[in-house]
Design a protein around this motif. Structure first.
Motif, PDB file in Angstrom:
ATOM      1  N   LEU A  38      43.249 -13.343 -25.777  1.00  0.00           N
ATOM      2  CA  LEU A  38      44.563 -13.916 -25.516  1.00  0.00           C
ATOM      3  C   LEU A  38      45.135 -14.547 -26.779  1.00  0.00           C
ATOM      4  CD1 LEU A  38      46.851 -14.789 -23.608  1.00  0.00           C
ATOM      5  CD2 LEU A  38      45.499 -16.831 -23.067  1.00  0.00           C
TER       6      LEU A  38
ATOM      7  N   TRP B 253      37.978 -13.155 -22.928  1.00  0.00           N
ATOM      8  CA  TRP B 253      39.386 -13.088 -22.544  1.00  0.00           C
ATOM      9  C   TRP B 253      40.222 -14.131 -23.265  1.00  0.00           C
ATOM     10  CZ3 TRP B 253      42.012 -17.237 -20.723  1.00  0.00           C
ATOM     11  CH2 TRP B 253      41.270 -18.285 -20.164  1.00  0.00           C
ATOM     12  N   GLN B 254      39.619 -15.318 -23.496  1.00  0.00           N
ATOM     13  CA  GLN B 254      40.343 -16.389 -24.181  1.00  0.00           C
ATOM     14  C   GLN B 254      40.595 -16.013 -25.640  1.00  0.00           C
ATOM     15  OE1 GLN B 254      38.447 -20.214 -23.894  1.00  0.00           O
ATOM     16  NE2 GLN B 254      40.007 -21.249 -25.112  1.00  0.00           N
TER      17      GLN B 254
END
Length: 370
Positions: A122, A118-119
């Motif tokens: 992002l 997810w990082q």
């Protein structure tokens, strides 16, 4: 509301080719940089100056394309055209960076495999907007404002230059623009000569020192290119592509000047190359024509892949850098992989151009530019 249609202009084909020559040198520069221990022993030592050359080319081309069209074109129309030209490949570069990210875990990039998906996604989404991220959000420890695709930093400044041009500088008289260019030249020389590294390398991180470098590298070449287009009428020079290409190669391949004892000397070389030699190269390129189908094809190919290869090759460099850090192979042993990387970067750029960039830009132009 759709932007009004504008009649297309003939373009400077040789300048397209020169952009491609410089972009290929950038790929080679980054390959050799992996094997260097410092700026002093880097092969193709001044390849980083290609960015400054791109800025000058952009200023020249933007002025040629838009200076006389503001009576028929709105600000919104200008920004739409620039976004359609630049943004699709910015997004593709970020996507390729994301795809290659988890293949980069190595001694020099430890812990990449532990970064949550997810990082990384992002950071990819933020990168697709061209918004920079602070060093605290970096993924590999290099402090890049675009950690998935480092060279995108120059597109960040390219957008700033376009905004400054459209909102303010397009209305400058030749005298006012000359003053801006003169002051920017002074700032560039001061930064290059007094800097701690003795060169203009930098601009890719979101901190005060790097922003200083980035703006110093942007302001002179972009607006000098704009001024050059306004005040100089191209002449007629035979074999212009040959001579201008050789000059680009010579400037970028020049060995380090001054060594470790006279860092200022290399800073002076950098700044004087940007201030004097790059405008000369652009003038020569704009003053020539192409002879025969072969030279035209070469220039078209180089121009077509110049932007795609610049904005997509660096994820491959990350992987290569990790491999070299693990294997510690010198270039004399790693050259087959280096050559494969170089060819792969060209193929990747061409595939992205034909299967993605050109169709997307055509669709966007049809939808928003009539």
């Amino acid at each position: 509301m759709q932007a009004a249609p504008l009649q297309s202009k003939p373009h400077y084909a040789i300048l397209d080719g020169l952009r491609g020559v410089a972009a290929l040198i950038v790929v080679a520069f980054h390959i050799f940089e992996t094997h260097a221990t410092s700026h002093l022993d880097q092969v193709i030592n001044h390849g980083y100056l290609a960015v400054d050359f791109f800025f000058l080319l952009s200023g020249f081309v933007v002025g040629y394309a838009y200076d006389d069209r503001w009576g028929k074109m709105t600000l919104g129309g200008f920004f739409k055209r620039r976004l359609i030209r630049l943004q699709p490949m910015v997004i593709m570069g970020m996507v390729i960076g994301a795809i290659g990210f988890y293949f980069q875990d190595s001694a020099i990039f430890p812990g990449i495999s532990e970064i949550p998906l997810w990082q990384m996604l992002l950071i990819m989404l933020i990168g697709c907007t061209m918004l920079p991220v602070p060093p605290s959000m970096d993924l590999r420890g290099w402090g890049e404002m675009h950690p998935l695709n480092g060279p995108a930093w120059s597109l960040f400044y390219e957008y700033i230059a376009n905004i400054l041009y459209a909102l303010i500088v397009k209305n400058f008289s030749k005298m006012a623009l000359s003053v801006l260019v003169f002051l920017s030249a002074f700032g560039l020389v001061h930064m290059a000569v007094t800097g701690t590294n003795g060169d203009v390398v930098g601009g890719w991180s979101l901190n005060a020192a790097q922003l200083h470098v980035g703006f110093a590298r942007l302001m002179y070449p972009f607006f000098a290119g704009l001024l050059l287009q306004r005040v100089v009428k191209p002449g007629r020079i035979n074999n212009a592509f040959l001579w201008s290409s050789l000059l680009v190669i010579a400037v970028l391949a020049m060995p380090r000047v001054g060594g470790s004892e006279h860092l200022w000397a290399n800073g002076l070389y950098d700044s004087l190359s940007i201030i004097f030699i790059f405008p000369l190269i652009v003038y020569i390129g704009a003053s020539g024509g192409l002879k025969g189908k072969n030279e035209s094809r070469v220039n078209k190919f180089l121009g077509d892949i110049s932007y795609p290869i610049y904005i997509t090759h660096y994820p491959l460099i990350y992987i290569y850098t990790g491999w070299i850090s693990d294997t510690r192979k010198p270039i004399s042993e790693a050259w087959p992989v280096s050559l494969l990387l170089f060819v792969s970067a060209i193929v990747l750029a061409y595939v992205c151009l034909k299967l993605y960039d050109e169709p997307v830009r055509k669709w966007l132009s049809g939808k928003f530019l009539r």
